[in-house]
Design an enzyme around this catalytic site. Structure first.
Site, PDB file in Angstrom:
ATOM      1  N   LYS A  54       0.844  -1.200   0.000  1.00 15.94           N
ATOM      2  CA  LYS A  54       0.000   0.000   0.000  1.00 15.94           C
ATOM      3  C   LYS A  54       0.884   1.257   0.000  1.00 15.94           C
ATOM      4  O   LYS A  54       0.606   2.227  -0.716  1.00 15.94           O
ATOM      5  CB  LYS A  54      -0.937  -0.008   1.215  1.00 15.94           C
ATOM      6  CG  LYS A  54      -2.053  -1.052   1.070  1.00 15.94           C
ATOM      7  CD  LYS A  54      -2.825  -1.340   2.351  1.00 15.94           C
ATOM      8  CE  LYS A  54      -3.792  -2.503   2.093  1.00 15.94           C
ATOM      9  NZ  LYS A  54      -4.553  -2.936   3.260  1.00 15.94           N
ATOM     10  N   GLN A  98      -4.750  -1.661   9.426  1.00 16.56           N
ATOM     11  CA  GLN A  98      -4.698  -2.986   8.807  1.00 16.56           C
ATOM     12  C   GLN A  98      -5.388  -4.009   9.705  1.00 16.56           C
ATOM     13  O   GLN A  98      -5.153  -4.069  10.909  1.00 16.56           O
ATOM     14  CB  GLN A  98      -3.236  -3.394   8.556  1.00 16.56           C
ATOM     15  CG  GLN A  98      -3.065  -4.692   7.786  1.00 16.56           C
ATOM     16  CD  GLN A  98      -3.600  -4.637   6.355  1.00 16.56           C
ATOM     17  OE1 GLN A  98      -3.651  -3.575   5.741  1.00 16.56           O
ATOM     18  NE2 GLN A  98      -4.021  -5.774   5.833  1.00 16.56           N
ATOM     19  N   ASP A 121     -11.277   2.838   4.004  1.00 16.50           N
ATOM     20  CA  ASP A 121     -11.692   1.431   3.942  1.00 16.50           C
ATOM     21  C   ASP A 121     -13.213   1.315   3.873  1.00 16.50           C
ATOM     22  O   ASP A 121     -13.738   0.223   3.662  1.00 16.50           O
ATOM     23  CB  ASP A 121     -11.230   0.700   5.210  1.00 16.50           C
ATOM     24  CG  ASP A 121     -10.035  -0.192   4.953  1.00 16.50           C
ATOM     25  OD1 ASP A 121      -9.870  -0.653   3.813  1.00 16.50           O
ATOM     26  OD2 ASP A 121      -9.277  -0.424   5.911  1.00 16.50           O
TER      27      ASP A 121
HETATM   28  N1  GUN Z   1      -7.104  -6.856   5.739  1.00 21.27           N
HETATM   29  C1  GUN Z   1      -7.493  -7.577   4.667  1.00 21.27           C
HETATM   30  N2  GUN Z   1      -8.153  -6.804   3.785  1.00 21.27           N
HETATM   31  C2  GUN Z   1      -8.188  -5.565   4.305  1.00 21.27           C
HETATM   32  C3  GUN Z   1      -8.733  -4.318   3.865  1.00 21.27           C
HETATM   33  O1  GUN Z   1      -9.344  -4.189   2.793  1.00 21.27           O
HETATM   34  N3  GUN Z   1      -8.560  -3.273   4.711  1.00 21.27           N
HETATM   35  C4  GUN Z   1      -7.918  -3.393   5.906  1.00 21.27           C
HETATM   36  N4  GUN Z   1      -7.819  -2.309   6.664  1.00 21.27           N
HETATM   37  N5  GUN Z   1      -7.400  -4.517   6.345  1.00 21.27           N
HETATM   38  C5  GUN Z   1      -7.542  -5.599   5.536  1.00 21.27           C
END
Ligand code: GUN
Length: 288
Positions: A54, A98, A121
């Site tokens: 990311k 995350q 998100d």
């Molecule tokens: N862990 C797995 N997929 C995601 C996501 O789309 N966002 C976040 N914050 N954590 C994740």
């Protein structure tokens, strides 16, 4: 005949290039550089890889980033204090915590602390409620990526029978609203659904998002259907989707592979959401 393979790597590259161009335009027009804050708690190796990717994607898109890495034993109150401070920080446009956090932390309590205007998100109750009500807001990245892939494949959604297998907050539930918003006829199937093959057989668009490797086989798929596999399951044979690709590729009209399908879309849509949050915050400053 073998299905069209929907190339998520190619589509995600296109989205990321589009976002990079739009970030440059936004800045050239007097906007600020969008900034994403990432928060990672603990040592989960997969989460570290996801967050590193990311941050790399931010750089490539011209988006700034601030990374907070906290030890596994961080307590929930300290994490929430950090998330609230990022919410109040005028230099931050997007906040990504995350998931999943370590077991002693309640993910819902942490999500509730995220400023909805920076919730890239799309997981806060505010953004989930806006989406469920068909109103504009920040949309979760993976389901937004699924819609991009369907559009790229040229799949007609208006009036189509769409079956989503899985009802998670991250994917299944938001997809119900997104597909309804495109005037599909949506069925949400899950672990208690009776006769799953019969329900799935109705689908013109079949989305698998359950986390069970190879759950859906040829008997679940109507010939010619578009099949989107959101599953990313680590098995002894490597990464596997929720769809038995080798069987279903012979029946479907179009299908996403794993890896290289939905996976790369999540980061691309995160970049798009960060730019969207920056634009909306910039407008809010002008208009109040
Ligand atoms: N862990 C797995 N997929 C995601 C996501 O789309 N966002 C976040 N914050 N954590 C994740």
């Amino acid at each position: 005949m073998s299905a069209q393979i929907i190339d998520g790597k190619q589509v995600s590259t296109e989205v990321r290039e589009r976002v990079a161009d739009e970030v440059a335009e936004f800045i050239a027009g007097g906007g600020h550089q969008p900034v994403l804050a990432t928060v990672l708690v603990g040592d989960d190796p997969a989460s570290h890889v996801y967050v590193a990717n990311k941050l790399k994607a931010c750089k490539a898109a011209g988006i700034g980033s601030v990374h907070h890495e906290l030890p596994a034993e961080t307590n929930q109150r300290d994490l929430i204090t950090l998330v609230r401070a990022l919410g109040d920080d005028d230099g931050i446009d997007g906040i990504l915590v995350q998931l999943p956090p370590p077991d002693h932390i309640d993910a819902d309590a942490v999500i509730a602390a995220i400023n909805p205007a920076k919730d890239v998100d799309g997981l806060t109750a505010t953004n989930a409620g806006l989406l469920a009500g068909g109103r504009p807001g920040l949309v979760p990245c993976t389901p937004a990526g699924v819609i991009e892939l369907l559009d790229h494949a040229g799949t007609e959604l208006e009036g189509a029978e769409a079956v989503i297998v899985g009802r998670s907050n991250l994917v299944g539930r938001p997809l119900i609203s997104l597909l309804l918003g495109r005037n599909a006829t949506v069925t949400a199937a899950h672990s208690r659904t009776r006769d799953l093959p019969a329900v799935c057989q109705r689908a013109d668009v079949l989305v698998a998002a359950v986390g069970v490797p190879g759950l859906l086989g040829a008997e679940h798929v109507k010939p010619g259907a578009t099949v989107i596999d959101v599953g990313i399951n680590r098995t002894d044979d490597g990464l596997k989707g929720d769809v038995d690709f080798d069987q279903v590729v012979e029946v479907a009209g179009a299908i996403t592979p794993v890896p290289g399908g939905v996976g790369p879309m999540t980061i691309a849509m995160l970049m798009a959401n960060t730019l969207e949050a920056a634009r909306a915050r910039s407008l809010a400053k002008v208009w109040g």
